[in-house]
Design a protein around this motif. Structure first.
Motif, PDB file in Angstrom:
ATOM      1  N   VAL A  51      32.822  21.484 -48.315  1.00  0.00           N
ATOM      2  CA  VAL A  51      33.788  20.571 -47.688  1.00  0.00           C
ATOM      3  C   VAL A  51      35.066  21.315 -47.317  1.00  0.00           C
ATOM      4  O   VAL A  51      35.643  21.094 -46.237  1.00  0.00           O
ATOM      5  CB  VAL A  51      34.086  19.395 -48.639  1.00  0.00           C
ATOM      6  N   ILE A  52      35.530  22.216 -48.199  1.00  0.00           N
ATOM      7  CA  ILE A  52      36.745  22.984 -47.897  1.00  0.00           C
ATOM      8  C   ILE A  52      36.547  23.852 -46.658  1.00  0.00           C
ATOM      9  O   ILE A  52      37.409  23.904 -45.771  1.00  0.00           O
ATOM     10  CB  ILE A  52      37.146  23.843 -49.108  1.00  0.00           C
ATOM     11  N   VAL A  53      35.414  24.538 -46.575  1.00  0.00           N
ATOM     12  CA  VAL A  53      35.134  25.370 -45.399  1.00  0.00           C
ATOM     13  C   VAL A  53      35.034  24.509 -44.144  1.00  0.00           C
ATOM     14  O   VAL A  53      35.540  24.874 -43.070  1.00  0.00           O
ATOM     15  CB  VAL A  53      33.836  26.173 -45.610  1.00  0.00           C
ATOM     16  N   GLY A  54      34.404  23.331 -44.269  1.00  0.00           N
ATOM     17  CA  GLY A  54      34.294  22.452 -43.110  1.00  0.00           C
ATOM     18  C   GLY A  54      35.642  21.959 -42.636  1.00  0.00           C
ATOM     19  O   GLY A  54      35.935  21.939 -41.426  1.00  0.00           O
ATOM     20  N   LEU A  55      36.508  21.547 -43.562  1.00  0.00           N
ATOM     21  CA  LEU A  55      37.846  21.093 -43.180  1.00  0.00           C
ATOM     22  C   LEU A  55      38.671  22.216 -42.567  1.00  0.00           C
ATOM     23  O   LEU A  55      39.460  22.000 -41.643  1.00  0.00           O
ATOM     24  CB  LEU A  55      38.563  20.525 -44.403  1.00  0.00           C
ATOM     25  N   ASP A  56      38.476  23.430 -43.067  1.00  0.00           N
ATOM     26  CA  ASP A  56      39.198  24.571 -42.506  1.00  0.00           C
ATOM     27  C   ASP A  56      38.797  24.816 -41.059  1.00  0.00           C
ATOM     28  O   ASP A  56      39.616  25.258 -40.244  1.00  0.00           O
ATOM     29  CB  ASP A  56      38.929  25.815 -43.358  1.00  0.00           C
ATOM     30  N   ASN A  57      37.555  24.508 -40.733  1.00  0.00           N
ATOM     31  CA  ASN A  57      37.075  24.739 -39.361  1.00  0.00           C
ATOM     32  C   ASN A  57      37.640  23.743 -38.358  1.00  0.00           C
ATOM     33  O   ASN A  57      37.593  23.995 -37.159  1.00  0.00           O
ATOM     34  CB  ASN A  57      35.541  24.685 -39.330  1.00  0.00           C
ATOM     35  N   ILE A  58      38.133  22.597 -38.817  1.00  0.00           N
ATOM     36  CA  ILE A  58      38.705  21.638 -37.873  1.00  0.00           C
ATOM     37  C   ILE A  58      40.229  21.621 -37.955  1.00  0.00           C
ATOM     38  O   ILE A  58      40.876  20.686 -37.481  1.00  0.00           O
ATOM     39  CB  ILE A  58      38.145  20.222 -38.113  1.00  0.00           C
TER      40      ILE A  58
END
Length: 334
Positions: free
Chosen positions: A132-139
């Motif tokens: 989830v952290i990596v996904g949020l960082d991508n947006i």
């Protein structure tokens, strides 16, 4: 026969030509004029020779809105990250279920048996949090600020959930002290049953009547725990009473029969036992019978077997069990 065809787009003709059996479209020319073309829709207007064939090119021009393009790219990246996270979580779960758990079940028990569910849950949680952290960082989320906010929020949550935090630390103490393990029979706070699962917050015990009881881990650190399974043998005390008309020889016969029963059931009983004429009761002559059930034998089935054997052999020997009786003497007053 030939087909006349035309490529149209943006309100004008982009390319025209003719062919006998097939239509070859110079898509390089089309993409050169419309580099942002993202979808092509072909439609054959008529199927007879000589009829014109119209090919419509749908153009989605996003060159004037780079923010929307970045948003779409971020959504795609998040979808990919979450998909990969789900795959990694499922692979880890399958590895534990198919490889690690069967191996642990073959061991003698110990900490590995009840720590495996905890390690499994914690590891899966870490995998999903990282995903989830990596996904949020991508947006475009500011991960550093979010983690700092979680630190403050975590402190407030810990203050509001002191009981839960207490139970978690108690679970760690259970792991360190090892007062019991999975499948051990324990007694605590009026509950008597077999441990089925030890979690971070609570422990599940199946009572002797088949019910599942969820006990907070702090209960084990605040109270005494009796581990019935760890005892070398289960001591059983049986008080028998014979009638007062029993002779001395019959009393000795009863004691000898009890010793023979222990010797004949060495598969479930320890060889040590205590048998003797204990007391003169109100309505019976008491015999004390102490015997010990082996740890591998079932505690209730063994008592059932021994009690039936006592009843069978005493009845065969003519020894009568006493029950409460009273003798009333009436004296005539003159």
């Amino acid at each position: 026969s030939t087909y006349q065809w035309t490529i149209t787009g943006g309100g004008g003709a982009l390319q025209t030509g003719q062919g006998s059996n097939s239509i070859t479209v110079d898509w390089g020319a089309v993409s050169g004029l419309y580099p942002n073309a993202v979808e092509v829709i072909e439609s054959n207007a008529a199927g007879c020779p000589g009829a014109p064939v119209l090919i419509d090119v749908f153009v989605l021009d996003l060159s004037g809105n780079p923010g929307f393009l970045a948003f779409l790219q971020g959504v795609a990246n998040v979808s990919i990250v979450l998909t990969l996270t789900s795959i990694v979580s499922r692979v880890f779960d399958a590895l534990v279920t198919e490889v690690v758990q069967p191996y642990v079940e073959k061991t003698d028990g110990g900490a590995d048996n009840y720590m495996l569910p905890i390690i499994r849950k914690v590891t899966k949680s870490i995998i999903w949090v990282f995903g989830v952290i990596v996904g949020l960082d991508n947006i475009g989320f500011d991960i550093t600020a979010m983690i700092a906010g979680l630190g403050i929020g975590g402190l407030a949550l810990a203050l509001a959930a002191q009981d839960s935090v207490k139970n978690i630390f108690a679970g760690i103490m259970i792991f360190l002290d090892k007062p019991f393990k999975i499948k051990d029979r324990i007694q605590i706070e009026g509950f008597d049953g077999v441990v089925e699962e030890v979690g971070l917050r609570s422990t599940r015990v199946r009572t002797l009547d088949g019910r599942i009881v969820t006990i907070p881990n702090s209960t084990f650190t605040d109270n005494s725990v009796v581990n019935v399974t760890s005892q070398p043998a289960l001591k059983i005390t049986l008080n028998l009473g014979l009638t007062y008309d029993t002779s001395d020889d019959d009393m000795q016969k009863g004691v000898d029969l009890l010793r023979e029963i222990v010797a004949d059931h060495s598969d479930i009983l320890e060889k040590d036992c205590a048998v003797g004429f204990k007391d003169f009761g109100d309505f019976s002559l008491g015999i004390l019978f102490l015997y010990y059930i082996k740890p591998e034998a079932h505690w209730l089935d063994s008592q059932n077997t021994i009690s039936k054997e006592v009843l069978k052999r005493f009845n065969a020997a003519g020894l009568d069990f006493a029950f409460p009786t009273q003798t009333l003497l009436n004296k005539e007053i003159k």
